[in-house]
Design a protein around this motif. Structure first.
Motif, PDB file in Angstrom:
ATOM      1  N   LEU A  41      -5.500 -22.134 -10.620  1.00 58.18           N
ATOM      2  CA  LEU A  41      -6.105 -22.867 -11.840  1.00 58.18           C
ATOM      3  C   LEU A  41      -6.396 -24.464 -11.620  1.00 58.18           C
ATOM      4  O   LEU A  41      -7.197 -24.845 -12.019  1.00 58.18           O
ATOM      5  CB  LEU A  41      -5.477 -22.279 -13.098  1.00 58.18           C
ATOM      6  CG  LEU A  41      -5.343 -20.886 -13.364  1.00 58.18           C
ATOM      7  CD1 LEU A  41      -4.472 -20.748 -14.485  1.00 58.18           C
ATOM      8  CD2 LEU A  41      -6.570 -20.450 -13.544  1.00 58.18           C
ATOM      9  N   LEU A  55     -11.303 -24.630 -18.460  1.00 63.09           N
ATOM     10  CA  LEU A  55     -10.997 -23.290 -17.952  1.00 63.09           C
ATOM     11  C   LEU A  55     -11.931 -22.276 -18.715  1.00 63.09           C
ATOM     12  O   LEU A  55     -12.506 -21.350 -18.340  1.00 63.09           O
ATOM     13  CB  LEU A  55      -9.762 -22.704 -17.924  1.00 63.09           C
ATOM     14  CG  LEU A  55      -8.702 -23.499 -16.650  1.00 63.09           C
ATOM     15  CD1 LEU A  55      -7.182 -23.064 -16.953  1.00 63.09           C
ATOM     16  CD2 LEU A  55      -9.333 -23.197 -15.357  1.00 63.09           C
ATOM     17  N   LYS A  56     -11.850 -22.373 -20.118  1.00 62.66           N
ATOM     18  CA  LYS A  56     -12.492 -21.685 -20.890  1.00 62.66           C
ATOM     19  C   LYS A  56     -13.917 -21.633 -20.938  1.00 62.66           C
ATOM     20  O   LYS A  56     -14.803 -20.769 -20.698  1.00 62.66           O
ATOM     21  CB  LYS A  56     -12.441 -21.854 -22.421  1.00 62.66           C
ATOM     22  CG  LYS A  56     -10.850 -21.566 -22.786  1.00 62.66           C
ATOM     23  CD  LYS A  56     -10.459 -21.809 -24.253  1.00 62.66           C
ATOM     24  CE  LYS A  56      -9.156 -21.331 -24.724  1.00 62.66           C
ATOM     25  NZ  LYS A  56      -8.902 -22.080 -26.033  1.00 62.66           N
ATOM     26  N   ARG A  90      -8.860 -12.012 -17.568  1.00 63.12           N
ATOM     27  CA  ARG A  90      -8.148 -12.601 -16.440  1.00 63.12           C
ATOM     28  C   ARG A  90      -8.211 -13.998 -16.768  1.00 63.12           C
ATOM     29  O   ARG A  90      -7.099 -14.743 -16.532  1.00 63.12           O
ATOM     30  CB  ARG A  90      -8.647 -12.183 -15.136  1.00 63.12           C
ATOM     31  CG  ARG A  90      -8.358 -10.455 -14.584  1.00 63.12           C
ATOM     32  CD  ARG A  90      -8.659 -10.448 -13.073  1.00 63.12           C
ATOM     33  NE  ARG A  90      -9.855 -10.827 -12.963  1.00 63.12           N
ATOM     34  CZ  ARG A  90     -11.268 -10.203 -12.699  1.00 63.12           C
ATOM     35  NH1 ARG A  90     -11.186  -8.936 -13.167  1.00 63.12           N
ATOM     36  NH2 ARG A  90     -12.258 -10.744 -12.305  1.00 63.12           N
ATOM     37  N   HIS A  91      -9.167 -14.311 -16.841  1.00 62.70           N
ATOM     38  CA  HIS A  91      -9.407 -15.783 -17.081  1.00 62.70           C
ATOM     39  C   HIS A  91      -8.706 -16.425 -18.327  1.00 62.70           C
ATOM     40  O   HIS A  91      -8.585 -17.671 -18.342  1.00 62.70           O
ATOM     41  CB  HIS A  91     -10.961 -16.223 -16.891  1.00 62.70           C
ATOM     42  CG  HIS A  91     -11.425 -15.962 -15.663  1.00 62.70           C
ATOM     43  ND1 HIS A  91     -12.890 -16.743 -15.211  1.00 62.70           N
ATOM     44  CD2 HIS A  91     -11.066 -15.312 -14.673  1.00 62.70           C
ATOM     45  CE1 HIS A  91     -12.996 -16.433 -14.254  1.00 62.70           C
ATOM     46  NE2 HIS A  91     -12.231 -15.392 -13.466  1.00 62.70           N
ATOM     47  N   ARG A 114     -15.492 -22.570 -18.050  1.00 58.11           N
ATOM     48  CA  ARG A 114     -15.717 -22.165 -16.874  1.00 58.11           C
ATOM     49  C   ARG A 114     -16.231 -20.793 -17.044  1.00 58.11           C
ATOM     50  O   ARG A 114     -16.917 -19.918 -16.254  1.00 58.11           O
ATOM     51  CB  ARG A 114     -14.819 -22.416 -15.760  1.00 58.11           C
ATOM     52  CG  ARG A 114     -15.130 -21.977 -14.453  1.00 58.11           C
ATOM     53  CD  ARG A 114     -14.107 -22.428 -13.502  1.00 58.11           C
ATOM     54  NE  ARG A 114     -14.860 -22.151 -12.137  1.00 58.11           N
ATOM     55  CZ  ARG A 114     -15.678 -22.858 -11.282  1.00 58.11           C
ATOM     56  NH1 ARG A 114     -15.900 -23.971 -11.830  1.00 58.11           N
ATOM     57  NH2 ARG A 114     -16.175 -22.473 -10.270  1.00 58.11           N
ATOM     58  N   THR A 115     -15.138 -19.892 -17.765  1.00 58.04           N
ATOM     59  CA  THR A 115     -15.365 -18.598 -17.942  1.00 58.04           C
ATOM     60  C   THR A 115     -16.589 -18.067 -18.660  1.00 58.04           C
ATOM     61  O   THR A 115     -17.271 -17.223 -18.276  1.00 58.04           O
ATOM     62  CB  THR A 115     -14.175 -18.156 -18.694  1.00 58.04           C
ATOM     63  OG1 THR A 115     -13.007 -18.235 -17.946  1.00 58.04           O
ATOM     64  CG2 THR A 115     -14.213 -16.443 -19.043  1.00 58.04           C
ATOM     65  N   GLU A 156     -19.575 -18.347 -16.157  1.00 58.46           N
ATOM     66  CA  GLU A 156     -19.606 -17.297 -15.382  1.00 58.46           C
ATOM     67  C   GLU A 156     -19.842 -15.827 -16.084  1.00 58.46           C
ATOM     68  O   GLU A 156     -20.567 -15.177 -15.327  1.00 58.46           O
ATOM     69  CB  GLU A 156     -17.961 -17.182 -14.495  1.00 58.46           C
ATOM     70  CG  GLU A 156     -18.043 -16.024 -13.321  1.00 58.46           C
ATOM     71  CD  GLU A 156     -16.622 -16.029 -12.648  1.00 58.46           C
ATOM     72  OE1 GLU A 156     -16.381 -15.069 -12.085  1.00 58.46           O
ATOM     73  OE2 GLU A 156     -15.858 -17.072 -12.877  1.00 58.46           O
ATOM     74  N   LYS A 164     -13.398 -11.776 -17.889  1.00 59.26           N
ATOM     75  CA  LYS A 164     -12.926 -12.558 -19.086  1.00 59.26           C
ATOM     76  C   LYS A 164     -11.405 -12.563 -19.588  1.00 59.26           C
ATOM     77  O   LYS A 164     -10.787 -13.638 -19.835  1.00 59.26           O
ATOM     78  CB  LYS A 164     -13.581 -12.119 -20.374  1.00 59.26           C
ATOM     79  CG  LYS A 164     -15.236 -12.503 -20.265  1.00 59.26           C
ATOM     80  CD  LYS A 164     -15.978 -12.254 -21.612  1.00 59.26           C
ATOM     81  CE  LYS A 164     -17.279 -12.617 -21.645  1.00 59.26           C
ATOM     82  NZ  LYS A 164     -18.117 -12.234 -22.750  1.00 59.26           N
TER      83      LYS A 164
END
Length: 262
Positions: free
Chosen positions: A62, A208-209, A139-140, A211-212, A215, A137
């Protein structure tokens, strides 16, 4: 390299050090190993207590995403590929796409189009790919939650560090100079706690959110394109349908004929 992460960290350090200097506080006061140990060690301990090791093992990966980034599939290029496939499917049939599928690297796109070529029903394809997106979603979300929780624990541990420092300060009541230094050091822990919590950990979680979200948008766009190809929709209509996933300035060229975009 994720430039925004480096810029953010640089500005954060400049703001803290510059602010201390302008307020008349010595930046050297930040050289407090005890405060760093309480904040970073305590936050790490709290996170370990809160999450299983299987999930914590993902933290290095991460961090690489946060600092180095990862090439995201280009939406416009993907729309062009889907438009090309829609043309081939209408002109020569779905089975002609079997060879085309092997030319792309995206696992999700390969999986979806492979099911189309295999003759699986649209409802089943949609259900399976939507489950894939939901699992991604989930997993991330765990990775983002680790940093989000660290951002919650860190400021509270800063208060704990201040209390520990004040306890030490009360032991120097007879020495005014030592008392002043002890009180100053006590609040450095609070500073570190707030800094790491709200300037480092929570923004990392938000990155990170985001990025999710990007994607998930890409996968949803691919899913719509796959179902459109299977149903035999007009390639021009497919292009216009998927163009809503692009920024206005990125739509230039998609209005051309599919042949021009291939």
């Amino acid at each position: 390299m994720e430039l925004s992460t480096l810029i953010g960290l640089g500005l954060a350090l400049v703001s803290i050090l510059g602010g201390m200097f302008l307020k008349g506080a010595s930046p050297a006061a930040l050289l407090n190993p005890a405060a760093l140990l309480i904040i970073l060690g305590g936050t790490t301990a709290a996170v370990c207590l809160a999450f299983p090791m299987k999930e914590l093992k993902k933290v290095p990966k991460l961090l690489r995403l946060i600092f180095k980034g990862q090439d995201m599939q280009d939406k416009k290029a993907t729309i062009i590929i889907l438009t090309k496939w829609a043309m081939l499917a209408r002109r020569e049939g779905i089975l002609t796409l079997e060879g085309e599928i092997e030319t792309v690297d995206d696992r999700f796109l390969k999986k979806g189009m492979g099911m189309v070529v295999d003759g699986i029903q649209a409802e089943d394809i949609q259900a399976m790919l939507e489950d894939d997106i939901a699992a991604m979603k989930e997993r991330h979300a765990v990775g983002a939650l680790i940093f989000s929780q660290a951002g919650t624990y860190s400021p509270t541990l800063g208060v704990l560090g201040a209390v520990i420092g004040l306890v030490a300060a009360l032991g120097n009541m007879s020495d005014i100079e030592k008392l002043g230094h002890s009180i100053s050091a006590a609040f450095i822990a609070t500073l570190f706690g707030i800094f790491f919590g709200y300037v480092i950990f929570h923004p990392f979680a938000n990155k990170l959110k985001r990025r999710t979200k990007r994607e998930a948008e890409m996968k949803t766009m691919i899913l719509e394109g796959i179902l459109s190809i299977q149903s035999g929709q007009n390639p021009k209509f497919l292009t216009e349908k998927l163009a809503i996933y692009l920024e206005e300035q990125d739509r230039n060229g998609l209005e051309e004929t599919p042949e021009a975009g291939v």
